[in-house]
Design a protein around this motif. Sequence first.
Motif, PDB file in Angstrom:
ATOM      1  N   GLY A  63      50.111  50.457  47.875  1.00 22.41           N
ATOM      2  CA  GLY A  63      49.286  49.377  48.416  1.00 22.41           C
ATOM      3  C   GLY A  63      47.995  49.210  47.637  1.00 22.41           C
ATOM      4  N   MET A  64      47.423  50.344  47.230  1.00 21.30           N
ATOM      5  CA  MET A  64      46.178  50.305  46.453  1.00 21.30           C
ATOM      6  C   MET A  64      46.390  49.598  45.111  1.00 21.30           C
ATOM      7  SD  MET A  64      42.957  51.359  46.609  1.00 21.30           S
ATOM      8  CE  MET A  64      42.804  52.839  47.616  1.00 21.30           C
ATOM      9  N   THR A  65      47.598  49.694  44.559  1.00 23.01           N
ATOM     10  CA  THR A  65      47.893  49.047  43.273  1.00 23.01           C
ATOM     11  C   THR A  65      47.721  47.532  43.372  1.00 23.01           C
ATOM     12  OG1 THR A  65      49.503  50.788  42.799  1.00 23.01           O
ATOM     13  CG2 THR A  65      49.621  48.814  41.443  1.00 23.01           C
ATOM     14  N   PHE A  66      48.209  46.953  44.476  1.00 22.84           N
ATOM     15  CA  PHE A  66      48.042  45.503  44.667  1.00 22.84           C
ATOM     16  C   PHE A  66      46.553  45.142  44.649  1.00 22.84           C
ATOM     17  CE2 PHE A  66      52.346  45.930  46.162  1.00 22.84           C
ATOM     18  CZ  PHE A  66      52.934  44.696  45.923  1.00 22.84           C
ATOM     19  N   VAL A  67      45.753  45.949  45.362  1.00 24.06           N
ATOM     20  CA  VAL A  67      44.315  45.670  45.475  1.00 24.06           C
ATOM     21  C   VAL A  67      43.633  45.775  44.110  1.00 24.06           C
ATOM     22  CG1 VAL A  67      42.145  46.483  46.480  1.00 24.06           C
ATOM     23  CG2 VAL A  67      44.213  46.430  47.870  1.00 24.06           C
ATOM     24  N   ILE A  68      43.908  46.874  43.399  1.00 22.02           N
ATOM     25  CA  ILE A  68      43.236  47.098  42.113  1.00 22.02           C
ATOM     26  C   ILE A  68      43.702  46.089  41.066  1.00 22.02           C
ATOM     27  CG2 ILE A  68      42.998  48.763  40.213  1.00 22.02           C
ATOM     28  CD1 ILE A  68      42.860  50.981  42.219  1.00 22.02           C
ATOM     29  N   LEU A  69      44.943  45.641  41.165  1.00 24.34           N
ATOM     30  CA  LEU A  69      45.424  44.625  40.214  1.00 24.34           C
ATOM     31  C   LEU A  69      44.635  43.319  40.340  1.00 24.34           C
ATOM     32  CD1 LEU A  69      49.317  45.059  40.245  1.00 24.34           C
ATOM     33  CD2 LEU A  69      47.790  45.334  38.295  1.00 24.34           C
ATOM     34  N   VAL A 262      46.734  55.588  40.971  1.00 21.10           N
ATOM     35  CA  VAL A 262      46.822  54.261  40.352  1.00 21.10           C
ATOM     36  C   VAL A 262      46.277  54.300  38.919  1.00 21.10           C
ATOM     37  CG1 VAL A 262      46.027  51.870  40.493  1.00 21.10           C
ATOM     38  CG2 VAL A 262      46.671  53.095  42.579  1.00 21.10           C
ATOM     39  N   VAL A 263      45.129  54.960  38.751  1.00 18.27           N
ATOM     40  CA  VAL A 263      44.502  55.033  37.423  1.00 18.27           C
ATOM     41  C   VAL A 263      45.356  55.870  36.469  1.00 18.27           C
ATOM     42  CG1 VAL A 263      42.485  55.879  36.151  1.00 18.27           C
ATOM     43  CG2 VAL A 263      42.186  54.683  38.317  1.00 18.27           C
ATOM     44  N   LEU A 264      45.843  57.029  36.952  1.00 19.12           N
ATOM     45  CA  LEU A 264      46.697  57.870  36.109  1.00 19.12           C
ATOM     46  C   LEU A 264      47.961  57.137  35.705  1.00 19.12           C
ATOM     47  CD1 LEU A 264      46.424  61.337  37.895  1.00 19.12           C
ATOM     48  CD2 LEU A 264      45.705  60.814  35.563  1.00 19.12           C
ATOM     49  N   GLY A 265      48.413  56.200  36.549  1.00 22.93           N
ATOM     50  CA  GLY A 265      49.617  55.431  36.250  1.00 22.93           C
ATOM     51  C   GLY A 265      49.391  54.295  35.279  1.00 22.93           C
ATOM     52  N   GLY A 266      48.166  54.121  34.816  1.00 23.70           N
ATOM     53  CA  GLY A 266      47.901  53.131  33.774  1.00 23.70           C
ATOM     54  C   GLY A 266      47.381  51.798  34.268  1.00 23.70           C
ATOM     55  N   THR A 267      47.130  51.655  35.571  1.00 24.60           N
ATOM     56  CA  THR A 267      46.582  50.394  36.078  1.00 24.60           C
ATOM     57  C   THR A 267      45.090  50.323  35.770  1.00 24.60           C
ATOM     58  OG1 THR A 267      48.210  50.258  37.863  1.00 24.60           O
ATOM     59  CG2 THR A 267      46.184  49.010  38.151  1.00 24.60           C
ATOM     60  N   SER A 268      44.670  49.178  35.236  1.00 28.67           N
ATOM     61  CA  SER A 268      43.266  49.001  34.873  1.00 28.67           C
ATOM     62  C   SER A 268      42.412  48.764  36.104  1.00 28.67           C
ATOM     63  CB  SER A 268      43.134  47.817  33.912  1.00 28.67           C
ATOM     64  OG  SER A 268      41.779  47.494  33.721  1.00 28.67           O
ATOM     65  N   SER A 270      39.824  47.199  36.125  1.00 27.62           N
ATOM     66  CA  SER A 270      39.291  45.842  36.008  1.00 27.62           C
ATOM     67  C   SER A 270      40.270  44.799  36.519  1.00 27.62           C
ATOM     68  CB  SER A 270      38.958  45.541  34.537  1.00 27.62           C
ATOM     69  OG  SER A 270      38.021  46.479  34.044  1.00 27.62           O
ATOM     70  N   GLY A 271      41.521  45.240  36.781  1.00 23.19           N
ATOM     71  CA  GLY A 271      42.534  44.328  37.295  1.00 23.19           C
ATOM     72  C   GLY A 271      43.369  43.692  36.202  1.00 23.19           C
ATOM     73  N   GLY A 272      44.491  43.097  36.624  1.00 22.29           N
ATOM     74  CA  GLY A 272      45.331  42.329  35.700  1.00 22.29           C
ATOM     75  C   GLY A 272      46.356  43.113  34.913  1.00 22.29           C
ATOM     76  N   ILE A 273      46.220  44.437  34.831  1.00 25.14           N
ATOM     77  CA  ILE A 273      47.144  45.281  34.055  1.00 25.14           C
ATOM     78  C   ILE A 273      47.585  46.454  34.923  1.00 25.14           C
ATOM     79  CG2 ILE A 273      47.429  46.742  32.009  1.00 25.14           C
ATOM     80  CD1 ILE A 273      45.192  45.136  30.687  1.00 25.14           C
ATOM     81  N   GLY A 274      48.891  46.679  35.010  1.00 27.25           N
ATOM     82  CA  GLY A 274      49.380  47.820  35.780  1.00 27.25           C
ATOM     83  C   GLY A 274      50.783  47.593  36.298  1.00 27.25           C
ATOM     84  N   SER A 275      51.311  48.580  36.997  1.00 30.40           N
ATOM     85  CA  SER A 275      52.665  48.480  37.536  1.00 30.40           C
ATOM     86  C   SER A 275      52.843  49.479  38.682  1.00 30.40           C
ATOM     87  CB  SER A 275      53.700  48.763  36.441  1.00 30.40           C
ATOM     88  OG  SER A 275      53.611  50.116  36.031  1.00 30.40           O
ATOM     89  N   ILE A 276      53.809  49.195  39.543  1.00 27.26           N
ATOM     90  CA  ILE A 276      54.128  50.116  40.632  1.00 27.26           C
ATOM     91  C   ILE A 276      54.781  51.385  40.081  1.00 27.26           C
ATOM     92  CG2 ILE A 276      55.512  50.428  42.717  1.00 27.26           C
ATOM     93  CD1 ILE A 276      53.200  48.581  43.157  1.00 27.26           C
ATOM     94  N   SER A 277      55.636  51.222  39.067  1.00 27.91           N
ATOM     95  CA  SER A 277      56.296  52.401  38.490  1.00 27.91           C
ATOM     96  C   SER A 277      55.261  53.365  37.905  1.00 27.91           C
ATOM     97  CB  SER A 277      57.293  51.970  37.406  1.00 27.91           C
ATOM     98  OG  SER A 277      56.642  51.221  36.405  1.00 27.91           O
ATOM     99  N   GLY A 278      54.204  52.815  37.278  1.00 27.06           N
ATOM    100  CA  GLY A 278      53.140  53.662  36.759  1.00 27.06           C
ATOM    101  C   GLY A 278      52.424  54.398  37.870  1.00 27.06           C
ATOM    102  N   THR A 279      52.196  53.704  38.998  1.00 24.83           N
ATOM    103  CA  THR A 279      51.515  54.333  40.133  1.00 24.83           C
ATOM    104  C   THR A 279      52.332  55.486  40.702  1.00 24.83           C
ATOM    105  OG1 THR A 279      50.343  52.313  40.722  1.00 24.83           O
ATOM    106  CG2 THR A 279      50.669  53.928  42.475  1.00 24.83           C
ATOM    107  N   ILE A 280      53.649  55.284  40.833  1.00 28.63           N
ATOM    108  CA  ILE A 280      54.506  56.362  41.330  1.00 28.63           C
ATOM    109  C   ILE A 280      54.433  57.564  40.387  1.00 28.63           C
ATOM    110  CG2 ILE A 280      56.874  57.039  41.854  1.00 28.63           C
ATOM    111  CD1 ILE A 280      55.685  55.151  43.893  1.00 28.63           C
TER     112      ILE A 280
END
Length: 323
Positions: A63-69, A262-268, A270-280
Amino acid sequence: MKTNTISNDLSIKKENKFLENKPLVGLVIFSIIVSILNPRFLSIANFLNILRQTSINAIIATGMTFVILTGGIDLSVGSILALCGAVSASMLTNGVNGYIVLTVTLILGTILGAISGSFISYGKLQAFITTLVAMTLLRGATLVFTDGKPISMGFRDNALLFDTIGGGYILGIPVPIYIMIFVFAVCHYILKNTRFGRYVFAVGGNEEATKLSGINVDRLKVKVYAISGGLSALAGIIITSRLGSAQPTAGTGYELDAIAAVVLGGTSLSGGIGSISGTITGALIIGVLGNALNLLDVSSYYQMMIKAIVILAAVLIDKKTNK
């Protein structure tokens, strides 16, 4: 000449592919090192233990991934988890049907997230401040609601469903792992294959341009925070079920673990870059790290310091490679 150009293109694609998968590569390398230091790490029972312990953080981090994206942040997830867990346990002790408790708890978490999203979107408040206030307010509400004491579900017939959610097994695998995989699959599909998912990336990439293109950014942000709140409530249900009671201090610090995943999974951030697979993958890195430190008998005081250093290193590496 043409052959060299094609060769260079293939080389660049391979390098980009490696960079996209660097969290997963890091997880594999780290797992190999830990398995050499302690062979017990490779046992199936230990893997299932890691996955079950990771499931809570992974669900919240999804859920946090959606927010940070979208370029936001949600510090209230741990408090939503605690309040929703307390409400669900209270309803069960009062004889409410388990299915109704489940539905009401998930709706409550979604509404709480949507309220924060509304203040951020329509009130034009900063996400950090808004969710920080929500975190404090909801934690206080939980302490008032529970009177600072655990709420036990007891051995009631209507609590059987909850027992299964947090403590049940299907084919020898803990139910929370199935829930984590289901949440991952649904959210991955939404981000990758729906218009809503594309809009989430667009808002994080350039909010003003997204507004000018006619997309209702305010409404989209409310939905994003609602998703975060709903998944936090789901995590609260799982914890309450597993413990057999609701703890007023449950979820403390979970917001930081979710952001770290989320950060360790590669999501920025700053938003706009990332993925759910990275978050997992990020959640698994944190889970494997904690498990490894336990197997190596590292003091819990040092564990906190080591986790912080690993997260800081990941952020620095990510910033350097994304330049």
